[in-house]
Enzyme design. Structure first.
Site, mmCIF file in Angstrom:
data_model
loop_
_atom_site.group_PDB
_atom_site.id
_atom_site.type_symbol
_atom_site.label_atom_id
_atom_site.label_comp_id
_atom_site.label_asym_id
_atom_site.label_seq_id
_atom_site.Cartn_x
_atom_site.Cartn_y
_atom_site.Cartn_z
ATOM 1 N N HIS A 266 0.849 -1.188 0.000
ATOM 2 C CA HIS A 266 0.000 0.000 0.000
ATOM 3 C C HIS A 266 0.887 1.241 0.000
ATOM 4 C CE1 HIS A 266 -3.855 -1.950 1.849
ATOM 5 N NE2 HIS A 266 -3.998 -1.782 0.545
ATOM 6 N N CYS B 247 -2.207 2.730 9.085
ATOM 7 C CA CYS B 247 -3.195 1.732 8.673
ATOM 8 C C CYS B 247 -4.374 1.663 9.635
ATOM 9 C CB CYS B 247 -2.548 0.352 8.576
ATOM 10 S SG CYS B 247 -1.403 0.170 7.185
#
Length: 700
Positions: free
Chosen positions: A168, A264
């Site tokens: 990511h 996150c």
């Protein structure tokens, strides 16, 4: 607490590592402690709630990764783009996050179900609100980016991720307040790094090293001047402090087992918006047709790999599979790329596999006139070894004299338009040259296509053998170099392009700049590759910072040659500001004479390269007159020539990784000759360090 900042979190009541969808999860199935995870999450929650308003979404049993709310969606103003998870293991989270967003008054935008996009994990807003950084490559598709630009009314900058540990964008990239950026450059491809460097000034870029990267230092939460992260080195903490940030470390190793950390675990639902921004995206798309034995020859797999490795994305729209072994197949592939330049590089490689535009999209080749003999227009098409046709006046015309690394010249004849491959120096006024990629196709037998290997331009990718201890020789050479310089003597270097490939350019440049070198001898290649590194950051298409080949890099050296030919000489290019550093730059700036002797294999060549070898030998001999020492650096061809015209009494140092070369060049029956078997980049690095230690001039 800052009332204007709101953050969404989800308690880890159902958190665990139940499956493997990223490298961090491997080996950690059910090895996470729920109690420690709760404690660590509470620690992060308490730090943030003192600095922002923290909202909570209720966790749902069966969806252990809901705790990572960054992937819920992307929020800007009252709009949210809901995530479309790549892996089925997380797709069940979507309705729960959608319900929360709608309940809290957001307008929810939903992407097509087959278009993955994983929210603020892969899309990070510039902290000044100027643009949106959007990642792609592992979890999110490039084709999602135009939707983001449209729905959020903001410019989108696309970055390709290339290291699956950083799957990511938020695992390796963290925009900070006041325009700063914390990031890990090796996680991105060459062109993405260039885009970052163009948008973020050098003084604002905080590049981290791998030890900090794997501790997810970039997976941080920035609230004003505070940066909250899992763990960081003292060095990085000090660098952040120097630019006004306070680092708060809070352990999150239980979540690292699932591939996440502070960022996150959070989703910022209030983001800054610059008043003068608007929807902009540079994504370009094109549909191509492939025909042939697509499956058994591996053409379709190779084509799709080229698209992804080239920085694009694809969607196979139609696939007509041949019914029998001898039957050919056809496929229509929709290709997307982050920019026109990247698209051209991808399509150029697909053309080499036989790809063609749809009939309705076919266009004539673009032609531009030669305005200077021996110089091609910018963006000229670089030819390959394969038979090629160009479309002119609606007709496909075969290119004559096919060869690699040439240009396609077109001229009018009594029989109509004629196209032929020409090397740059043979281009003539009055001719036209094919530019870009429109109206070009290769024509080959289907069975020959699978012979196309991935090694065409990969001969530069081989590793270098391990170094040998050379410190003693380096000390002796450095001592002698210093003596020669201090008494006004003369040292000449004959060098090959390996000096540039191994990272020795900066060290050789230093030697010239500091007055240790009074002459440079070599071929066309060392100058071309040195200038390529100066202008483009690559050497023969290899990124010198990362040591990997870049997309379209095989044409970099030709573009460099073309540019220098346009200016007429290396010196003119230096004076024009085209060349701003490097070996050739230092030679020009410090009036160090150089001779470039041409050969039969030279591209271009550069205008300074002497292609008459008799004249080149005379010029070589003139430069080495009254020389005290010659350094022969990884060039057997030119070193042999220099050795044959050098009188005895001249100290010679031959450096090469190949022992046979060193033996051949150093065995001249003289004690003045020294051979060093090592990597030339290492040798030059050690030599410069040793000379820097010798700070006081020697008495003569």
């Amino acid at each position: 607490m800052t009332d204007s900042i709101r953050i969404l979190m989800c308690p880890p009541h159902h958190y665990d590592v139940d499956y493997v969808i990223n490298p961090w999860m491997e080996g950690n199935i059910h090895r996470s402690s729920r109690d420690r995870a709760e404690t660590q999450w509470e620690g992060l929650y308490n730090i943030l709630k003192d600095r922002a308003i923290v909202d909570l979404v209720e966790p749902e049993k069966g969806w252990p990764d809901m705790v990572f709310t960054a992937n819920a969606g992307l929020v800007l103003g009252t709009n949210v783009v809901l995530s479309r998870f790549y892996h089925p293991e997380r797709q069940g989270e979507e309705p729960h996050f959608k319900r929360w967003f709608e309940k809290n008054g957001f307008t929810v935008h939903e992407l097509p179900k087959d278009l993955p996009f994983e929210g603020a994990g892969d899309a990070l807003l510039d902290r000044e609100g100027r643009w949106l950084w959007a990642g792609y490559g592992f979890r999110s598709e490039l084709d999602s980016h135009p939707y983001l630009a449209k729905w959020l009314d903001i410019e989108v900058l696309s970055l390709q991720l290339v290291d699956d540990r950083f799957y990511h964008l938020d695992t390796c990239f963290c925009p900070l307040a006041n325009g700063y950026l914390l990031y890990y450059p090796p996680a991105f491809d060459f062109y993405s790094n260039r885009l970052i460097e163009m948008r973020v000034p050098a003084e604002k870029r905080i590049a981290i090293d791998e030890p900090d990267a794997v501790n997810f230092a970039c997976n941080a939460v920035n609230v004003n001047d505070v940066v909250v992260m899992n763990q960081t080195s003292d060095d990085l903490k000090a660098r952040l402090a120097e630019v006004g940030f306070t680092v708060i470390e809070t352990p999150l190793n239980e979540f690292l087992k699932a591939g996440g950390a502070a960022k996150c675990l959070t989703l910022r639902t209030t983001e800054p918006i610059a008043c003068d921004v608007g929807a902009t995206d540079s994504i370009v798309s094109k549909t191509l047709t492939l025909q042939g034995h697509l499956l058994d020859a591996g053409i379709i797999n190779r084509a799709l790999d080229l698209i992804v490795e080239g920085g694009g994305s694809f969607k196979v729209q139609n696939f007509d599979l041949g019914a029998q072994r001898q039957s050919t197949s056809s496929a229509e592939v929709h290709v997307s790329a982050p920019s026109s330049a990247v698209m051209e590089e991808i399509v150029a490689q697909l053309i080499d596999l036989g790809a063609v535009s749809l009939p309705e999209d076919e266009r004539d080749a673009q032609l531009e006139p030669v305005v200077q003999a021996g110089v091609a227009p910018d963006d000229f098409y670089v030819t390959t070894i394969y038979p090629t046709e160009v479309r002119m006046n609606g007709q496909w015309v075969r290119v004559h004299n096919q060869r690699m690394d040439g240009a396609i010249a077109v001229r009018e004849t009594e029989n109509g338009l004629v196209a032929q491959c020409k090397i740059l120096r043979d281009l003539e006024l009055g001719e036209k040259v094919v530019v870009n990629i429109a109206g070009i196709r290769t024509v080959r037998k289907p069975e020959s296509r699978e012979q196309r290997g991935s090694q065409e331009f990969s001969f530069m990718s081989a590793g270098v053998s391990s170094e040998r201890r050379v410190e003693l020789v380096v000390e002796q050479v450095a001592w002698e170099l210093r003596r020669i310089r201090d008494r006004g003597g003369k040292v000449v270097v004959t060098a090959g392009p390996v000096v540039i490939h191994t990272g020795g350019a900066e060290h050789l440049s230093w030697l010239i700049r500091e007055g240790y070198i009074q002459g440079l001898l070599g071929g066309n290649a060392i100058a071309v590759h040195d200038i390529e590194q100066s202008m483009l950051g690559t050497s023969l298409g290899v990124d010198m910072k990362r040591g990997v080949a870049v997309r379209g890099g095989h044409r970099h050296h030709l573009n460099v040659i073309n540019t220098i030919r346009r200016h007429g000489s290396i010196a003119n290019a230096v004076e024009a500001g085209i060349i701003t550093n490097g070996v050739m730059y230092e030679c020009v700036k410090h009036d160090v004479p150089f001779v470039l002797a041409g050969s039969i294999r030279d591209d271009g060549p550069l205008p300074d390269t002497e292609m008459d070898l008799i004249k080149a030998q005379v010029q070589y001999a003139r430069v080495i007159e009254n020389t005290d020492m010659i350094l022969m650096l990884s060039t057997m061809l030119h070193s042999i020539g220099v050795g044959n015209m050098t009188p005895s009494g001249v100290k010679m140092v031959c450096v090469d990784i190949n022992p046979a070369v060193v033996t051949k060049l150093s065995d001249r029956g003289s004690v003045e000759s020294t051979g060093v078997v090592t990597d030339v980049g290492l040798f030059l690095s050690l030599l410069v360090k040793q000379l820097e230690r010798l700070t006081s001039p020697l008495a003569v």
